[in-house]
Scaffold this active site. Structure first.
Site, PDB file in Angstrom:
ATOM      1  CG  ASP A 161      -6.131   8.034   6.714  1.00 38.68           C
ATOM      2  OD1 ASP A 161      -5.601   8.593   7.679  1.00 38.68           O
ATOM      3  OD2 ASP A 161      -7.129   8.500   6.131  1.00 38.68           O
ATOM      4  CD  GLU A 215      -3.262   0.398   0.501  1.00 38.55           C
ATOM      5  OE1 GLU A 215      -2.859   1.350  -0.188  1.00 38.55           O
ATOM      6  OE2 GLU A 215      -4.468   0.179   0.719  1.00 38.55           O
ATOM      7  CG  ASP A 216      -1.085   4.767  -1.329  1.00 40.61           C
ATOM      8  OD1 ASP A 216      -1.753   3.975  -0.619  1.00 40.61           O
ATOM      9  OD2 ASP A 216      -1.627   5.680  -1.981  1.00 40.61           O
ATOM     10  NE  ARG A 228      -3.323   8.772  -8.765  1.00 41.27           N
ATOM     11  CZ  ARG A 228      -3.916   8.338  -7.656  1.00 41.27           C
ATOM     12  NH1 ARG A 228      -3.187   7.947  -6.634  1.00 41.27           N
ATOM     13  NH2 ARG A 228      -5.228   8.298  -7.583  1.00 41.27           N
ATOM     14  CG  PHE A 270      -4.421  15.208   2.156  1.00 39.25           C
ATOM     15  CD1 PHE A 270      -5.190  14.047   2.119  1.00 39.25           C
ATOM     16  CD2 PHE A 270      -4.027  15.795   0.960  1.00 39.25           C
ATOM     17  CE1 PHE A 270      -5.560  13.492   0.917  1.00 39.25           C
ATOM     18  CE2 PHE A 270      -4.401  15.230  -0.259  1.00 39.25           C
ATOM     19  CZ  PHE A 270      -5.167  14.082  -0.272  1.00 39.25           C
TER      20      PHE A 270
HETATM   21  P1  5GP Z   1      -7.657   3.933   4.868  1.00 36.28           P
HETATM   22  O1  5GP Z   1      -8.595   2.890   4.327  1.00 36.28           O
HETATM   23  O2  5GP Z   1      -6.481   3.368   5.615  1.00 36.28           O
HETATM   24  O3  5GP Z   1      -8.393   4.971   5.661  1.00 36.28           O
HETATM   25  O4  5GP Z   1      -7.115   4.758   3.639  1.00 36.28           O
HETATM   26  C1  5GP Z   1      -6.246   4.228   2.743  1.00 36.28           C
HETATM   27  C2  5GP Z   1      -6.302   4.995   1.441  1.00 36.28           C
HETATM   28  O5  5GP Z   1      -6.729   6.352   1.625  1.00 36.28           O
HETATM   29  C3  5GP Z   1      -4.923   5.083   0.835  1.00 36.28           C
HETATM   30  O6  5GP Z   1      -4.631   3.983   0.013  1.00 36.28           O
HETATM   31  C4  5GP Z   1      -4.999   6.406   0.073  1.00 36.28           C
HETATM   32  O7  5GP Z   1      -5.521   6.180  -1.209  1.00 36.28           O
HETATM   33  C5  5GP Z   1      -5.972   7.244   0.856  1.00 36.28           C
HETATM   34  N1  5GP Z   1      -5.291   8.198   1.764  1.00 36.28           N
HETATM   35  C6  5GP Z   1      -5.226   8.175   3.095  1.00 36.28           C
HETATM   36  N2  5GP Z   1      -4.531   9.210   3.603  1.00 36.28           N
HETATM   37  C7  5GP Z   1      -4.105   9.917   2.526  1.00 36.28           C
HETATM   38  C8  5GP Z   1      -3.282  11.104   2.377  1.00 36.28           C
HETATM   39  O8  5GP Z   1      -2.786  11.749   3.322  1.00 36.28           O
HETATM   40  N3  5GP Z   1      -3.070  11.501   1.098  1.00 36.28           N
HETATM   41  C9  5GP Z   1      -3.562  10.858   0.012  1.00 36.28           C
HETATM   42  N4  5GP Z   1      -3.267  11.348  -1.168  1.00 36.28           N
HETATM   43  N5  5GP Z   1      -4.328   9.742   0.124  1.00 36.28           N
HETATM   44  C10 5GP Z   1      -4.583   9.275   1.356  1.00 36.28           C
END
Ligand code: 5GP
Length: 176
Positions: free
Chosen positions: A104, A100-101, A166, A153
């Site tokens: 969150d 994963e990138d 990106r 963010f």
């Molecule tokens: P989660 O399901 O853990 O809440 O979120 C995961 C996804 O939310 C990540 O794969 C990403 O696409 C997006 N995301 C969460 N935080 C950020 C952030 O700070 N910046 C960006 N660009 N995407 C985020």
């Protein structure tokens, strides 16, 4: 400072720091998966740049593929995880590494792990370049973490703001 659409971001992690950490993770994975031939699954779109670099420093024979989910619109999580596309690869008895990138709230990763587990792999491990510990709401094991960052963010190095940013080679953080 850079502008992506209507927002101003400041440089947060530069490219040399990213490359150094990505190489360390690649080395560790190569060590941990010696004698194993993992299936590495990148989560599109955000992980494309991270997995591109990471895969170059993984020295064990590995399959690389991608899946796609989406749970994000604009700046805040919608809390909903949509369908997973592309999980067609045969994963039974395979060692699966999910890349994963960013993690969150953890919701995407939890959902993904549930789906992968149903395919009866021999093992599952998780890699994320970025992790926001303060935002985590779901219990999830992260085996390899690039950087722990505050709950702000970020864009760049694969991560977008409404589709843009990106392709920026470094990680930028939202100002304010
Ligand atoms: P989660 O399901 O853990 O809440 O979120 C995961 C996804 O939310 C990540 O794969 C990403 O696409 C997006 N995301 C969460 N935080 C950020 C952030 O700070 N910046 C960006 N660009 N995407 C985020």
């Amino acid at each position: 400072m850079i502008q992506v659409k209507d927002k101003i971001f400041k440089r947060y992690i530069d490219n040399s720091a990213i490359q150094k950490r990505v190489m360390e993770i690649g080395k560790q994975i190569s060590k941990d998966y010696a004698e194993k031939s993992p299936v590495i699954i990148g989560v599109l779109n955000g992980a494309f740049m991270f997995l591109s670099d990471l895969s170059k420093s993984i020295t064990v024979p590995a399959e690389v593929s991608f899946i796609k989910i989406s749970s994000y619109e604009g700046e805040t999580s919608t809390g909903k995880v949509k369908n997973i596309l592309g999980l067609g690869t045969e994963l039974e008895n395979r060692h699966v590494l999910i890349v994963e990138d960013i993690v969150d709230t953890g919701l995407s990763m939890v959902h993904l792990l549930d789906q992968v587990r149903k395919k009866n792999p021999a093992s599952i491990k998780t890699v994320t370049l970025l992790h926001k510990p303060d935002a985590l709401k779901h219990q999830v094991v992260l085996d390899y973490v690039g950087f722990e960052i505050p709950n702000k963010f970020v864009v760049g190095y694969g991560l977008d703001y409404d589709g843009f940013g990106r392709n920026i080679p470094e990680i930028y953080q939202l100002t304010t």
